[in-house]
Design a protein around this motif. Structure first.
Motif, PDB file in Angstrom:
ATOM      1  N   ALA A  34      -7.514   1.045   1.373  1.00  0.00           N
ATOM      2  CA  ALA A  34      -7.167   2.021   2.134  1.00  0.00           C
ATOM      3  C   ALA A  34      -8.006   2.750   3.123  1.00  0.00           C
ATOM      4  O   ALA A  34      -7.897   2.911   4.266  1.00  0.00           O
ATOM      5  N   VAL A  35      -9.271   2.843   2.687  1.00  0.00           N
ATOM      6  CA  VAL A  35     -10.427   3.116   3.506  1.00  0.00           C
ATOM      7  C   VAL A  35     -10.915   2.416   4.521  1.00  0.00           C
ATOM      8  O   VAL A  35     -11.091   2.888   5.800  1.00  0.00           O
ATOM      9  N   MET A  36     -10.795   1.121   4.241  1.00  0.00           N
ATOM     10  CA  MET A  36     -11.073   0.048   5.466  1.00  0.00           C
ATOM     11  C   MET A  36      -9.615   0.122   6.438  1.00  0.00           C
ATOM     12  O   MET A  36     -10.181   0.164   7.900  1.00  0.00           O
ATOM     13  N   VAL A  37      -8.598   0.377   6.154  1.00  0.00           N
ATOM     14  CA  VAL A  37      -7.646   0.415   7.104  1.00  0.00           C
ATOM     15  C   VAL A  37      -7.626   1.660   8.039  1.00  0.00           C
ATOM     16  O   VAL A  37      -7.536   1.751   9.108  1.00  0.00           O
ATOM     17  N   PHE A  38      -7.950   3.069   7.128  1.00  0.00           N
ATOM     18  CA  PHE A  38      -8.326   4.145   7.971  1.00  0.00           C
ATOM     19  C   PHE A  38      -9.475   3.945   8.748  1.00  0.00           C
ATOM     20  O   PHE A  38      -9.188   4.399  10.075  1.00  0.00           O
ATOM     21  N   CYS A  39     -10.356   3.283   8.470  1.00  0.00           N
ATOM     22  CA  CYS A  39     -11.621   2.981   9.622  1.00  0.00           C
ATOM     23  C   CYS A  39     -10.983   2.301  10.648  1.00  0.00           C
ATOM     24  O   CYS A  39     -11.714   2.636  11.846  1.00  0.00           O
ATOM     25  N   PHE A  42      -8.999   4.349  12.955  1.00  0.00           N
ATOM     26  CA  PHE A  42      -9.706   5.440  13.554  1.00  0.00           C
ATOM     27  C   PHE A  42     -10.426   4.829  14.647  1.00  0.00           C
ATOM     28  O   PHE A  42     -10.538   5.523  15.796  1.00  0.00           O
ATOM     29  N   GLY A  43     -11.187   3.654  14.609  1.00  0.00           N
ATOM     30  CA  GLY A  43     -11.827   3.028  15.699  1.00  0.00           C
ATOM     31  C   GLY A  43     -11.019   2.452  16.789  1.00  0.00           C
ATOM     32  O   GLY A  43     -11.287   2.885  17.842  1.00  0.00           O
ATOM     33  N   ILE A  44      -9.733   2.253  16.683  1.00  0.00           N
ATOM     34  CA  ILE A  44      -9.014   1.796  17.679  1.00  0.00           C
ATOM     35  C   ILE A  44      -8.326   3.421  18.151  1.00  0.00           C
ATOM     36  O   ILE A  44      -8.451   2.980  19.607  1.00  0.00           O
ATOM     37  N   PHE A  45      -8.221   4.401  17.512  1.00  0.00           N
ATOM     38  CA  PHE A  45      -8.024   5.478  18.105  1.00  0.00           C
ATOM     39  C   PHE A  45      -9.029   6.087  19.198  1.00  0.00           C
ATOM     40  O   PHE A  45      -8.692   6.596  20.260  1.00  0.00           O
ATOM     41  N   VAL A  46     -10.484   5.938  18.599  1.00  0.00           N
ATOM     42  CA  VAL A  46     -11.313   6.310  19.648  1.00  0.00           C
ATOM     43  C   VAL A  46     -11.519   5.397  20.898  1.00  0.00           C
ATOM     44  O   VAL A  46     -11.628   6.161  21.927  1.00  0.00           O
ATOM     45  N   GLN A  47     -11.106   4.373  20.585  1.00  0.00           N
ATOM     46  CA  GLN A  47     -11.196   3.409  21.847  1.00  0.00           C
ATOM     47  C   GLN A  47     -10.218   3.770  22.807  1.00  0.00           C
ATOM     48  O   GLN A  47     -10.265   3.753  24.160  1.00  0.00           O
TER      49      GLN A  47
END
Length: 54
Positions: A34-39, A42-47
């Motif tokens: 779940a932590v990896m999916v969130f990361c 979140f990275g896609i959101f920032v991009q």
């Protein structure tokens, strides 16, 4: 160094290992996947925000 003197290094670190090795029943547990999916999300959101120009 005489055999009667103890530097305390090994003794003090053994206490920390026992402290951090104990699991608390009331602690919040999070699945590592779940932590990896969130990361990743979140990275896609920032991009996306970077592409939009925010």
């Amino acid at each position: 160094m005489s055999s009667g003197q103890n530097s305390g290094g090994l003794m003090s670190s053994a206490g920390l290992v026992r402290y951090f090795d104990a699991e608390d029943r009331n602690a919040i547990t999070v699945d590592p996947k779940a932590v990896m999916v969130f990361c990743v999300l979140f990275g896609i959101f920032v991009q996306i925000l970077n592409a939009v120009g925010v």
